[in-house]
Design an enzyme around this catalytic site. Structure first.
Site, PDB file in Angstrom:
ATOM      1  N   ASP A  61       0.874  -1.172   0.000  1.00 55.28           N
ATOM      2  CA  ASP A  61       0.000   0.000   0.000  1.00 55.28           C
ATOM      3  C   ASP A  61       0.907   1.216   0.000  1.00 55.28           C
ATOM      4  OD1 ASP A  61      -0.024   1.035   3.070  1.00 55.28           O
ATOM      5  OD2 ASP A  61      -0.132  -1.142   3.070  1.00 55.28           O
ATOM      6  N   GLU A  80      -7.317   4.475  12.444  1.00 54.01           N
ATOM      7  CA  GLU A  80      -6.248   4.103  13.363  1.00 54.01           C
ATOM      8  C   GLU A  80      -5.937   5.272  14.287  1.00 54.01           C
ATOM      9  OE1 GLU A  80      -2.249   4.548  11.494  1.00 54.01           O
ATOM     10  OE2 GLU A  80      -3.361   4.207   9.640  1.00 54.01           O
TER      11      GLU A  80
END
Length: 291
Positions: A86, A177
């Site tokens: 990613d 997150e």
């Protein structure tokens, strides 16, 4: 996901052990769902001093495992589970043909953050991955204290987070997150109930606009802390779990029985963060199509 600073680490044996042990594993069912930092993080923004760990912040203090138990969470049929990175603006101009030669078969590219940031390299990163033969998808870095989930989802879809059933496009992903802008407000100042409602709002808007529920990127620790380990998404949303430097993802959050993607390290042979798909190459293509 991708970050400004590089943490000393060693990936030795983790991926090799995982793939080598697949022949010993039992059959498991892949959860595709209805159909967190990515590489990327809030600190793609110019002038930001600190980079979050994510998608994922579980690496600190985790031991390195060079062995792998005979029982893992990987299906036996995935003798060579697809790997993929990613990436975000930190990677800038990615050499996708070289990444494919190194083993990449898919990628998630950071598209947006909140409702006022787009990755300036996204168009070229996203198109370049497809030209090199990689299945690719886009992810959004959530800042739940800035605006509603629905607003951020709409912004995301307009700036790269759309989906089509062409076999080359992964479902949109939500990177949620630790707050990179405040160490104290890890949950962005939201209580657990409000956080669950924010994620639901984001998901509902993504489904309304694209026809698919988003993949959720997070860590077990964050999910427990900030949603109270909510089980509201486990049966409808694929899980992208962040856990680094270990031989398997460990206990999953929120009632999820299986992970779909596992971010197992933040550097390695591929650009950006390192990920596995839980299934075969043909299953990955089917997942991209929404089957």
């Amino acid at each position: 996901m991708a970050r400004v600073r590089t943490f000393a680490r060693r990936r030795a044996g983790v991926l090799a052990a995982a793939t080598a042990a697949l022949a010993l594993t039992g059959t498991a069912t892949l959860q595709t769902g209805t159909a967190t930092a990515r590489t990327g993080s809030a600190t793609d923004r110019p002038g930001t001093a600190t980079a979050p760990a994510g998608p994922g912040t579980d690496r600190a203090g985790l031991p390195v495992r060079t062995d792998l138990p005979a029982r893992t969470d990987l299906p036996a049929r995935a003798a060579r589970p697809p790997r993929g990175p990613d990436v975000s603006s930190h990677q800038k101009h990615v050499d996708w043909p070289a990444a494919r030669t190194e083993g990449a078969r898919f990628v998630y590219v950071k598209a947006t953050e909140s409702t006022d940031y787009t990755n300036p390299y996204f168009p070229r990163q996203y198109a370049g991955a497809r030209e090199a033969g990689l299945i690719r998808g886009a992810y959004h870095f959530a800042l739940p204290d800035r605006s509603s989930g629905a607003r951020q989802a709409a912004y995301f879809v307009r700036h790269g987070g759309d989906w089509r059933a062409d076999g080359w496009t992964l479902p949109p992903a939500l990177d949620i997150e630790d707050n990179p802008y405040s160490r104290e407000l890890k949950c962005y100042g939201l209580g657990q109930g409000r956080m669950v409602r924010w994620i639901r709002s984001f998901s509902d808007e993504v489904e309304r606009e694209t026809g698919r529920r988003p993949v959720i990127y997070t860590s077990t620790r964050w999910w427990r802390l900030c949603t109270g380990d909510s089980h509201a998404f486990a049966t409808t949303h694929p899980l992208w779990i962040a856990r680094h430097g270990t031989s398997r993802p460990g206990k999953l959050p929120g009632g999820w029985r299986h992970w779909t993607f596992w971010q197992y390290d933040t550097d390695g042979g591929l650009p950006g963060d390192q990920n596995l798909f839980r299934g075969s190459a043909s299953r990955l293509r089917a997942f991209a199509r929404g089957r």
